[in-house]
Design a protein around this motif. Structure first.
Motif, short mmCIF file in Angstrom:
data_model
loop_
_atom_site.label_atom_id
_atom_site.label_comp_id
_atom_site.label_asym_id
_atom_site.label_seq_id
_atom_site.Cartn_x
_atom_site.Cartn_y
_atom_site.Cartn_z
N GLU A 125 18.38 37.65 55.27
CA GLU A 125 17.16 38.19 55.88
C GLU A 125 16.43 37.71 54.89
O GLU A 125 15.21 37.59 55.47
CB GLU A 125 17.39 39.56 55.59
N HIS A 126 16.49 37.59 53.87
CA HIS A 126 15.36 36.95 52.71
C HIS A 126 14.80 35.76 53.36
O HIS A 126 13.80 35.22 53.49
CB HIS A 126 15.79 36.65 51.38
N THR A 173 12.70 36.01 56.49
CA THR A 173 11.57 36.66 56.38
C THR A 173 10.48 35.67 55.72
O THR A 173 9.41 35.75 56.28
CB THR A 173 11.67 37.77 55.23
N GLU A 203 9.25 33.84 59.00
CA GLU A 203 8.68 35.03 59.81
C GLU A 203 7.17 34.94 59.11
O GLU A 203 6.28 35.10 60.01
CB GLU A 203 9.23 36.44 59.49
N ASN A 204 6.94 34.94 57.69
CA ASN A 204 5.61 34.89 57.23
C ASN A 204 4.68 33.56 57.25
O ASN A 204 3.80 33.43 56.68
CB ASN A 204 5.84 35.69 55.95
N ALA A 259 15.00 44.26 61.06
CA ALA A 259 14.01 43.80 60.14
C ALA A 259 12.85 43.48 61.01
O ALA A 259 11.68 43.24 60.41
CB ALA A 259 14.51 42.45 59.34
N LEU A 311 12.29 40.96 62.99
CA LEU A 311 11.87 39.36 62.78
C LEU A 311 11.48 38.54 64.25
O LEU A 311 12.56 38.40 64.79
CB LEU A 311 13.01 38.51 62.03
#
Length: 351
Positions: A42-43, A46, A49-50, A76, A78
Motif C-alpha cells: 500500500e505504501h 500510494t 498514485e501521487n 485506500a 487507489l
C-alpha cells in the motif's frame, strides 16, 4: 506553418509483488507485511498514485493473494490501479505476463513507457520517478543505481576448502542497482522475444535482459536514493519502520522577528506567536503573563562562624510543629566532620 505537437506516450507503472517472504521468515508475502500501520504494497502503490507522470498502475501479485491486494486498493481509494493479476513462478515469467497485459489494446505502431518496480521498495521518491520518465524521452532503457559504499569482491569456491578472492573490482565504477527500471514497451518486449530462444535464459532483473540480448541499446543510469531500500531480511523491516517514523515527524517552525525597517511583519507559524513591526522585541517568544506561585519560600541562609578559618551555612531556627522532635537526628557538620562543638558566640561581620 506550425508543426503538430506530438502526444507524449502513456506511462504505466508495473508493481512486481510476486515474492513469498521466505527470507523474512513469514507465512505471508512480505509485501503484505504491515509497516507504519499500512501494508508494504500500500505504501508503494500510494507513491505511484501521487506521481503526476504516472497514468496507471498494474500489480503482479503472488498467486493466491490477489483478493488481499484488491481489498487494500479498494479501501485506500487507489484509482490509478487498473489491473491486479497473478505473477509467475519466476521474475522473468512475471515480467512476461506484465508485457502481455500491457500490449493488450494497443494500436499498431503505438508504444508506451513502462516502469517496473519492486513492491517491497516502499520508500521510492517522486524525484526518481520523474527522472526515469524524463529519461525515456531520449533513451529506450533506463536503470536506477547508487554508488557502492562497500568494497565488492569476486570469489570462487574450491570444494570443501571454502571461498577465495579471485578479483577486487574498482569500487569507483561499481553501482548498486535499484528499481524502478524503465523501458519503452517495444524495447523490453523485443528483448524478451530474443531471450525466449535461449534455453539457458535466466535473469534477476530486466535491464540485464536488454544488456545481454539487445547489446546495441544503451541503458541510461538515473541516480537513486540510499533510502530506496528493499525489504528482504528481517532487519530491513525494522529499518524501514524507523524511516517511516522519521519521515512522519516534522519539527515545529520557530517564529522569527521581522527585519529592522521592514514594512510588513514576518509570517507567523502560530496564532500565539504573532509579532508585528510596530512592536519590536528582542525575544522571539512572548513573555509569560502568569507566574506560578510557590506556597512556601525558604528564608535566606545565615553564615555561622565555627572557627577563625572555617564557616558553614545554617538556616535560622523555625518553630517546630506540635509533636515533632526538637533534636535533629543528624548533627550539623563542617568540612565533613560531625564532632564540632556548637558555637557559643556569633561573630558579626564588618559593615
Amino acid at each position: 506553418m506550425s508543426v503538430p505537437h506530438e502526444a507524449k506516450p502513456r506511462t504505466t507503472a508495473v508493481v512486481l509483488a510476486g515474492g513469498t517472504g521466505q527470507r523474512v521468515g513469514l507465512s505471508i508475502p512480505k509485501q503484505l507485511l504491515k509497516i507504519a500501520g499500512k501494508a508494504v504494497i500500500e505504501h508503494t502503490l500510494t507513491i505511484f498514485e501521487n506521481a503526476e507522470s504516472i497514468d496507471d498502475v498494474i500489480v503482479l501479485m503472488a498467486p493466491g493473494f490477489v483478493p488481499d491486494v484488491e481489498k487494500i486498493v479498494a479501501k485506500a481509494g487507489l484509482t490509478k490501479v487498473t489491473r491486479i493479476i497473478e505473477g509467475g513462478s519466476t521474475r522473468n515469467e512475471t515480467t512476461e505476463r506484465a508485457i502481455a497485459a500491457l500490449g493488450e489494446g494497443l494500436a499498431e505502431g503505438e508504444d508506451r513507457n513502462v516502469l517496473f518496480h519492486d513492491a517491497v521498495r516502499p520508500l521510492l521518491s517522486q524525484r526518481v520517478i520523474t527522472d526515469c520518465v524524463d529519461a525515456l524521452d531520449r533513451y529506450q532503457a533506463v536503470d536506477v543505481a547508487i554508488p557502492s559504499a562497500d568494497t565488492i569482491i569476486v570469489t570462487r569456491t574450491h570444494g570443501e576448502d571454502g571461498e577465495f578472492i579471485t578479483e577486487v573490482p574498482d569500487r569507483s565504477r561499481l553501482r548498486r542497482g535499484q528499481t524502478p527500471q524503465a523501458f519503452k514497451l517495444s524495447t523490453i518486449r523485443r528483448a524478451y522475444e530474443v531471450a525466449a530462444g535461449d534455453p539457458n535464459f535466466q535473469a534477476t532483473d530486466d535491464c540485464s535482459v536488454v544488456l545481454k540480448y539487445l547489446p546495441d541499446v544503451p541503458i541510461y543510469v538515473v541516480a537513486g536514493d540510499e533510502y530506496n531500500m528493499k525489504v528482504t531480511q528481517p532487519v530491513d523491516v525494522f529499518i524501514t519502520d524507523k524511516l517511516f517514523q522519521l519521515a512522519s515527524t516534522a519539527a515545529p517552525v520557530r517564529p522569527t522577528r521581522p527585519p529592522t525597517g521592514s514594512s510588513s511583519p514576518a509570517r507567523p507559524s502560530s496564532s500565539s506567536a504573532v509579532r508585528t513591526a510596530s512592536a519590536p522585541t528582542s525575544r522571539p517568544w512572548p513573555r509569560a503573563t502568569a507566574r506560578r506561585s510557590t506556597p512556601w519560600a525558604a528564608p535566606p541562609p545565615v553564615r555561622t562562624w565555627r572557627t577563625r578559618s572555617t564557616w558553614t551555612t545554617r538556616s535560622p531556627r523555625r518553630t517546630a510543629r506540635p509533636g515533632a522532635s526538637t533534636t535533629s537526628s543528624t548533627p550539623r557538620a563542617c568540612c565533613g566532620s560531625a564532632s564540632w562543638p556548637r558555637p557559643t558566640t556569633r561573630r558579626s561581620r564588618k559593615p
